[in-house]
Design a protein around this motif. Sequence first.
Motif, PDB file in Angstrom:
ATOM      1  N   PHE A 114      45.527  44.941  30.960  1.00  0.00           N
ATOM      2  CA  PHE A 114      44.129  45.361  31.019  1.00  0.00           C
ATOM      3  C   PHE A 114      43.966  46.796  30.531  1.00  0.00           C
ATOM      4  O   PHE A 114      42.874  47.219  30.158  1.00  0.00           O
ATOM      5  CB  PHE A 114      43.580  45.244  32.450  1.00  0.00           C
ATOM      6  N   THR A 127      36.637  47.666  36.578  1.00  0.00           N
ATOM      7  CA  THR A 127      37.146  46.450  37.206  1.00  0.00           C
ATOM      8  C   THR A 127      36.316  45.986  38.393  1.00  0.00           C
ATOM      9  O   THR A 127      36.797  45.279  39.268  1.00  0.00           O
ATOM     10  CB  THR A 127      38.609  46.659  37.644  1.00  0.00           C
ATOM     11  N   GLY A 137      35.624  45.644  32.071  1.00  0.00           N
ATOM     12  CA  GLY A 137      36.892  44.928  32.177  1.00  0.00           C
ATOM     13  C   GLY A 137      36.703  43.701  33.043  1.00  0.00           C
ATOM     14  O   GLY A 137      35.584  43.377  33.458  1.00  0.00           O
TER      15      GLY A 137
END
Length: 397
Positions: free
Chosen positions: A310, A325, A331
């Motif tokens: 990632f 995240t 993401g």
Amino acid sequence: MMRTFVIGVGLTKFEKPGTKPGDYPDWVREAATAALRDAGVSYEQVEQAYAGYVYGDSTAGQRAVYELGVSGIPVVNVNNNCATGSTALFLARQAVAHGVADCALAVGFEKMKPGSLAAMYTDRTNPLGRHLDRMAEIHPREAVPFGPEMFGNAGRDHMARYGSTPDHFLWVAWKNHKHSVDNPYAQFQEEYTMDEIADSRTIYDPLTKLQCSPTSDGAAAAVIVSERFVERAHCWDRAVEITGQSMVTDLESSFSDDTDCMRIVGSHMSREAANRAYREAGIGPEDVDVCELHDCFSTNEVITYEALGFAEEGKGHLLVERAATTYGGDGPVVNPSGGLIAKGHPLGATGLAQCAELTWQLRGDAGRRQVEGADAALQHNLGLGGAAVVTVYRRVS
């Protein structure tokens, strides 16, 4: 290999050890009955069962599964430290993928004691002895539990090498506790401020109590089937495909002269497992929409962002800086369940609880936790000693 699918999942609420009513057979009955009901199949259709747990006597798996029926099927007891649940899933998927069974059940459960993990047997070789000895050559041992010491040292190495700070790790815990508020199965469902997390008791610098996963009681289960089973049962509407999966154990780099504590706690295992799972699935990290990641400690989430691709090596903390995240980030949403830090960590059940969360996400059944448009999901489950299991799931369109 044949195509494999998850068609049913179930779990109990995870709770503080000693507070959950009943015993492990009751919890497995609850979780597995829910999984079978979700799948729309009876226990008589299950051909093999894989029962994962770390703390318990040798045939506790049979005793737990017998709550569903006594049908004479193979019941395999599985223990792979904190990766136990996903190891049971891995074995069930292997059996189906290679045509040994059309329908397999994976269950995981744990009845734990309060407090930090400790060695159960002190009259024999410690399975983590090589890891602890190598770590001690980098950071002198301290009188603290080995879990936070190992992952705390991994965080220290990341800070020293790449410039991350304690605030990056604090944010991970803040995010995961915030996500857990909407998870009725989570042990903790309380949102904390960054200051509250920072001011909670220091366990091992840079880790405070609210950055560490708790010990927990609970169970989880999943029903894994073949494509022909899905066809016969007409259950495409609830099927989620496992398109890639890999288990990797320690590599030479875990103990090499140039190793660091990030490798000692499994960063290289996780990277290799992820790469293999991506290859089998035919996708890359940029395709992942939602991820359940083994955040046993907040430092490990940042380190594992890099292992899973990632972020580039040394840049996991940059995802934190742009809030990549969580919901609305650029993401994958990581740990919408609250992760181990907030959902809880009954060792044998953890990997299968991750499977349940991602199955719900890909079906669009995650309620207030739903990641909009989720099509590809990644599961990462880690056990010291060691094993990393990475699984890729895809929505069936």
